[in-house]
Design a protein around this motif. Structure first.
Motif, mmCIF file in Angstrom:
data_model
loop_
_atom_site.group_PDB
_atom_site.id
_atom_site.type_symbol
_atom_site.label_atom_id
_atom_site.label_comp_id
_atom_site.label_asym_id
_atom_site.label_seq_id
_atom_site.Cartn_x
_atom_site.Cartn_y
_atom_site.Cartn_z
ATOM 1 N N ILE A 65 31.385 -3.714 3.727
ATOM 2 C CA ILE A 65 30.373 -4.612 3.172
ATOM 3 C C ILE A 65 30.172 -5.824 4.090
ATOM 4 O O ILE A 65 29.053 -6.258 4.347
ATOM 5 C CB ILE A 65 30.781 -5.056 1.744
ATOM 6 N N MET A 66 31.286 -6.337 4.615
ATOM 7 C CA MET A 66 31.194 -7.486 5.533
ATOM 8 C C MET A 66 30.419 -7.111 6.788
ATOM 9 O O MET A 66 29.536 -7.829 7.236
ATOM 10 C CB MET A 66 32.592 -7.983 5.917
ATOM 11 N N LYS A 67 30.768 -5.939 7.349
ATOM 12 C CA LYS A 67 30.107 -5.481 8.574
ATOM 13 C C LYS A 67 28.614 -5.245 8.352
ATOM 14 O O LYS A 67 27.788 -5.508 9.227
ATOM 15 C CB LYS A 67 30.747 -4.163 9.046
ATOM 16 N N ALA A 68 28.289 -4.707 7.159
ATOM 17 C CA ALA A 68 26.894 -4.340 6.876
ATOM 18 C C ALA A 68 25.962 -5.541 6.964
ATOM 19 O O ALA A 68 24.786 -5.405 7.299
ATOM 20 C CB ALA A 68 26.792 -3.691 5.496
ATOM 21 N N LYS A 69 26.522 -6.738 6.677
ATOM 22 C CA LYS A 69 25.688 -7.935 6.694
ATOM 23 C C LYS A 69 25.119 -8.221 8.076
ATOM 24 O O LYS A 69 24.102 -8.879 8.220
ATOM 25 C CB LYS A 69 26.506 -9.140 6.210
ATOM 26 N N LYS A 70 25.849 -7.745 9.106
ATOM 27 C CA LYS A 70 25.395 -8.032 10.476
ATOM 28 C C LYS A 70 24.610 -6.878 11.100
ATOM 29 O O LYS A 70 24.130 -6.968 12.214
ATOM 30 C CB LYS A 70 26.612 -8.348 11.351
ATOM 31 N N LYS A 71 24.537 -5.758 10.384
ATOM 32 C CA LYS A 71 23.814 -4.614 10.958
ATOM 33 C C LYS A 71 22.301 -4.835 10.861
ATOM 34 O O LYS A 71 21.820 -5.404 9.885
ATOM 35 C CB LYS A 71 24.222 -3.330 10.235
ATOM 36 N N PRO A 72 21.569 -4.378 11.875
ATOM 37 C CA PRO A 72 20.124 -4.665 11.896
ATOM 38 C C PRO A 72 19.314 -3.831 10.912
ATOM 39 O O PRO A 72 19.586 -2.652 10.710
ATOM 40 C CB PRO A 72 19.717 -4.318 13.331
ATOM 41 N N ILE A 73 18.334 -4.483 10.274
ATOM 42 C CA ILE A 73 17.331 -3.769 9.480
ATOM 43 C C ILE A 73 15.969 -4.168 10.043
ATOM 44 O O ILE A 73 15.603 -5.340 10.050
ATOM 45 C CB ILE A 73 17.404 -4.139 7.983
ATOM 46 N N ASP A 74 15.271 -3.160 10.516
ATOM 47 C CA ASP A 74 13.991 -3.356 11.172
ATOM 48 C C ASP A 74 12.887 -3.257 10.111
ATOM 49 O O ASP A 74 12.764 -2.236 9.440
ATOM 50 C CB ASP A 74 13.858 -2.217 12.209
ATOM 51 N N ALA A 75 12.097 -4.325 9.933
ATOM 52 C CA ALA A 75 11.039 -4.291 8.914
ATOM 53 C C ALA A 75 9.719 -3.816 9.509
ATOM 54 O O ALA A 75 9.350 -4.217 10.616
ATOM 55 C CB ALA A 75 10.863 -5.675 8.307
ATOM 56 N N LYS A 76 9.033 -2.940 8.783
ATOM 57 C CA LYS A 76 7.738 -2.439 9.267
ATOM 58 C C LYS A 76 6.727 -2.435 8.136
ATOM 59 O O LYS A 76 7.086 -2.292 6.967
ATOM 60 C CB LYS A 76 7.891 -0.997 9.774
ATOM 61 N N ASN A 77 5.456 -2.531 8.504
ATOM 62 C CA ASN A 77 4.401 -2.336 7.506
ATOM 63 C C ASN A 77 3.502 -1.188 7.939
ATOM 64 O O ASN A 77 3.691 -0.611 9.009
ATOM 65 C CB ASN A 77 3.610 -3.619 7.265
ATOM 66 N N ALA A 78 2.540 -0.856 7.094
ATOM 67 C CA ALA A 78 1.688 0.310 7.358
ATOM 68 C C ALA A 78 0.940 0.164 8.679
ATOM 69 O O ALA A 78 0.828 1.117 9.453
ATOM 70 C CB ALA A 78 0.706 0.508 6.204
ATOM 71 N N ALA A 79 0.454 -1.041 8.960
ATOM 72 C CA ALA A 79 -0.307 -1.260 10.188
ATOM 73 C C ALA A 79 0.556 -0.987 11.414
ATOM 74 O O ALA A 79 0.120 -0.334 12.369
ATOM 75 C CB ALA A 79 -0.850 -2.681 10.217
ATOM 76 N N ALA A 111 0.826 -1.210 0.000
ATOM 77 C CA ALA A 111 0.000 0.000 0.000
ATOM 78 C C ALA A 111 0.860 1.261 0.000
ATOM 79 O O ALA A 111 0.467 2.293 -0.529
ATOM 80 C CB ALA A 111 -0.920 -0.002 1.212
ATOM 81 N N VAL A 112 2.035 1.176 0.604
ATOM 82 C CA VAL A 112 2.880 2.364 0.733
ATOM 83 C C VAL A 112 3.957 2.404 -0.359
ATOM 84 O O VAL A 112 4.352 3.471 -0.816
ATOM 85 C CB VAL A 112 3.570 2.398 2.124
ATOM 86 N N SER A 119 -2.835 4.776 7.522
ATOM 87 C CA SER A 119 -3.746 4.248 6.514
ATOM 88 C C SER A 119 -3.557 5.098 5.273
ATOM 89 O O SER A 119 -3.539 6.312 5.335
ATOM 90 C CB SER A 119 -5.190 4.318 7.007
ATOM 91 N N VAL A 120 -3.384 4.415 4.169
ATOM 92 C CA VAL A 120 -3.056 5.134 2.933
ATOM 93 C C VAL A 120 -4.323 5.472 2.153
ATOM 94 O O VAL A 120 -5.109 4.592 1.805
ATOM 95 C CB VAL A 120 -2.103 4.300 2.044
ATOM 96 N N GLU A 121 -4.494 6.748 1.928
ATOM 97 C CA GLU A 121 -5.619 7.209 1.103
ATOM 98 C C GLU A 121 -4.986 7.894 -0.100
ATOM 99 O O GLU A 121 -4.210 8.827 0.062
ATOM 100 C CB GLU A 121 -6.449 8.200 1.923
ATOM 101 N N ALA A 122 -5.291 7.398 -1.297
ATOM 102 C CA ALA A 122 -4.629 7.937 -2.492
ATOM 103 C C ALA A 122 -5.028 9.382 -2.728
ATOM 104 O O ALA A 122 -6.207 9.731 -2.671
ATOM 105 C CB ALA A 122 -4.986 7.097 -3.711
ATOM 106 N N LYS A 123 -4.037 10.220 -2.949
ATOM 107 C CA LYS A 123 -4.286 11.635 -3.235
ATOM 108 C C LYS A 123 -4.112 11.934 -4.724
ATOM 109 O O LYS A 123 -4.621 12.923 -5.213
ATOM 110 C CB LYS A 123 -3.303 12.509 -2.451
#
Lengths: 326, 259
Positions: free
Chosen positions: B195-209, B90-91, B214-218
């Motif tokens: 590049i090696m270090k980046a593999k261990k760095k955290p990436i936090d996943a999020k969704n719209a909820a 949605a986003v 709430s996505v309203e198309a403009k």
């Protein structure tokens, strides 16, 4: 009431040509909707330009003056614009896609709860809705966009829309504006304006651009050509020339620089990468001067000269000078 | 010095864009993606500020499908500390208003002195998200920035920005939203250890909820088309420079009627 509202940009005490382009276009849209067209002018020099916009179709001219509007500031200008749009029941709001307009439009839009159809090159009405046609991917393709909420906001690319006289009353109304000063904003410390009167690339009618083939930072031949054309012309550069440090970043034409639409684009020593062609491909007339007969720029050029630009340009300037002196 | 860098993954500038047969968008198959070049300037500037202050954090915030992870990893390999990846159909393809709202919602959980955005994304070219994000967060925006100097107390910054026909120097209280312009810096390349270090760095996943948006198309798009094909015109070869120049200047007046 002004269902169609136009923001008239004033720069250094002068009304910009884009303001007249937008007023002409706004008039056309208003006629299509059977509505009034109003122009908002802001700042200390604003009122004197009311007759100018009236000449191009403004039924109403709204003047907003406040100490906070003496020099441009995104927060206060956006507050004022959003206020006028609400008060006057604007259903269409047009702003120039100039550096100034690009800063102002999205901030005002966010205050109004809408998004902007940005950088339009033409407009049409479809069932009472404003549809803007705009380049994407720096002009590699185009699409039509419509805003689903009101006011329908759009910015228009400078130097593309037609200016047309259509005199209307242009009745002046002063707007009382009390800014919300609790919002943090910036203060201008210093303005370092190029006083040479050099027109911005995105608004120039004629651009003479130099690329890798210039071989160095000496752009005197190009500056000379621009000088012959006068104040509507300026000098640009390709990415190669900018990355080599020959020209400032602000001169770069192309996908990671500026997308330009002059009447005449003269490419000197520019081979024509896909990014560069995207950025200048919608110029009305293209002239290319390049040593390499196989340079991709020749596939887009209306007039191409295969030759050494250092030999061709002096002759070009000479011809130009005598022709324009006639 | 803490920076939040908003990053978008876009088609490589080398990409030959093609419109799909239905005219509803572009052909996405086979496109190579890169970090939006203006966002790369943002990443670099944030890293330099952290290095200068010898403390802080650089957080990368990106919205996009699964492939956007690669671009976040690239920024982490350049030296950023962690990533937030908003991945929600949605986003991901939403208009600038919804994108700015999602970014604002995600920014609420992050500490920052400055938020960096590219002044535009080179795909849809809207030039809206930075200013809208600033408005939604109640922060000042400074757009088209080519120089950043943060005060020692991190309470304000002096910024240089492009204006028409020149430069403007502004003083802004922090936090603020800065949009990056070419000329700000030369982005570094990721090093192999990076590049090696980046593999261990955290990436936090999020969704719209999770973000509570709430996505309203403009905005709505239609009728994608290719630019009119430009045909090669007159190519003058083998003429002496004075003759070639004369021919073109005359043509500009008499044929093109442009001068």
């Amino acid at each position: 009431m002004s269902k169609v509202l136009i923001y008239g940009e004033i720069k250094a005490g002068k009304l910009k040509k884009t303001a007249l382009e937008l007023t002409s276009e706004g008039r056309k849209i208003a006629d299509g909707l059977g509505a009034d067209a109003g122009v908002v002018l802001m700042g200390p020099h604003a009122e004197q330009f009311a007759p100018d916009v009236a000449k191009y179709g403004a039924d109403k001219v709204y003047i907003v003056e406040a100490p906070q509007l003496e020099s441009y500031n995104s927060e206060y200008f956006a507050q004022a614009l959003a206020q006028v749009a609400k008060e006057k029941g604007a259903e269409v709001l047009l702003i120039s896609h100039s550096i100034h307009g690009k800063d102002l439009a999205p901030r005002a839009a966010a205050k109004l709860g809408v998004a902007v159809v940005a950088d339009c090159i033409s407009f049409e009405l479809d069932g009472g809705k404003l549809v803007g046609r705009r380049p994407m991917y720096a002009g590699k393709c185009y699409a039509k966009w419509v805003s689903l909420s009101s006011p329908q906001m759009a910015t228009a690319r400078p130097n593309v829309l037609e200016v047309r006289e259509n005199p209307k009353a242009g009745a002046v109304e002063k707007i009382s504006f009390s800014p919300d000063t609790s919002r943090a904003t910036y203060t201008t410390k210093d303005l370092n304006l190029d006083t040479s009167g050099k027109v911005d690339l995105t608004e120039a009618e004629i651009i003479i651009s130099g690329g890798r083939g210039m071989g160095g930072p000496d752009y005197a031949l190009l500056e000379e050509a621009a000088g012959i054309f006068g104040s509507r012309a300026t000098v640009g550069a390709s990415r190669a020339a900018v990355d080599a440090g020959w020209r400032p970043h602000s001169d770069q034409v192309g996908q990671t620089g500026k997308t330009v639409t002059p009447n005449l684009y003269i490419a000197c020593g520019i081979s024509g990468s896909i990014q560069h062609l995207a950025g200048m491909g919608s110029s009305k007339v293209i002239v290319a001067i390049n040593k390499d007969p196989e340079a991709p720029i020749f596939t887009k050029a209306d007039y191409g000269i295969v030759g050494d630009l250092f030999k061709v340009l002096p002759e070009f300037n000479k011809e130009l000078k005598s022709l324009l002196a006639e | 010095m803490k920076s939040l860098v908003c990053l978008k993954q876009v088609p490589d500038t080398e990409t030959q864009i093609k419109v799909n047969p239905e005219g509803t968008g572009i052909v996405t198959e086979g496109i190579k993606h890169i970090i939006n070049p203006y966002d790369e300037f943002s990443v670099e500037e944030a890293l330099r500020l952290k290095e200068k202050f010898k403390e802080g954090e650089v957080v990368i915030l990106a919205i996009g499908p699964d492939r956007a992870t690669e671009s976040i990893r690239t920024a982490l390999a350049m030296g950023a500390d962690r990533g937030i990846h908003v991945n929600d159909p949605a986003v991901n393809t939403a208009d600038p208003f919804a994108v700015a709202q999602a970014l604002a919602a995600a920014a609420k959980d992050v500490q920052y002195d400055v938020i960096f955005c590219g002044h535009r994304a080179i795909d849809d070219d809207f030039c809206e998200v930075g200013a809208m994000l600033a408005e939604f967060l109640g922060l000042p925006q400074v757009t088209l920035v080519t120089k950043v100097e943060v005060a020692a107390d991190k309470k304000s910054a002096i910024l240089e920005r492009d204006i028409e026909g020149g430069k403007e120097t502004v003083e802004v209280p922090l936090p603020c939203v800065v949009t990056s312009q070419k000329g700000l810096n030369e982005p570094r390349y990721a090093s192999l250890p990076g590049i090696m270090k980046a593999k261990k760095k955290p990436i936090d996943a999020k969704n719209a909820a999770a973000l509570g948006v709430s996505v309203e198309a403009k905005l709505q798009s239609k009728e994608y088309s290719m630019p009119p094909e430009r045909k090669a015109g007159k190519k003058i070869e083998g003429l002496e420079p004075p003759d070639a120049a004369k021919q073109v200047v005359q043509a500009l007046r008499n044929e093109a009627k442009i001068i």
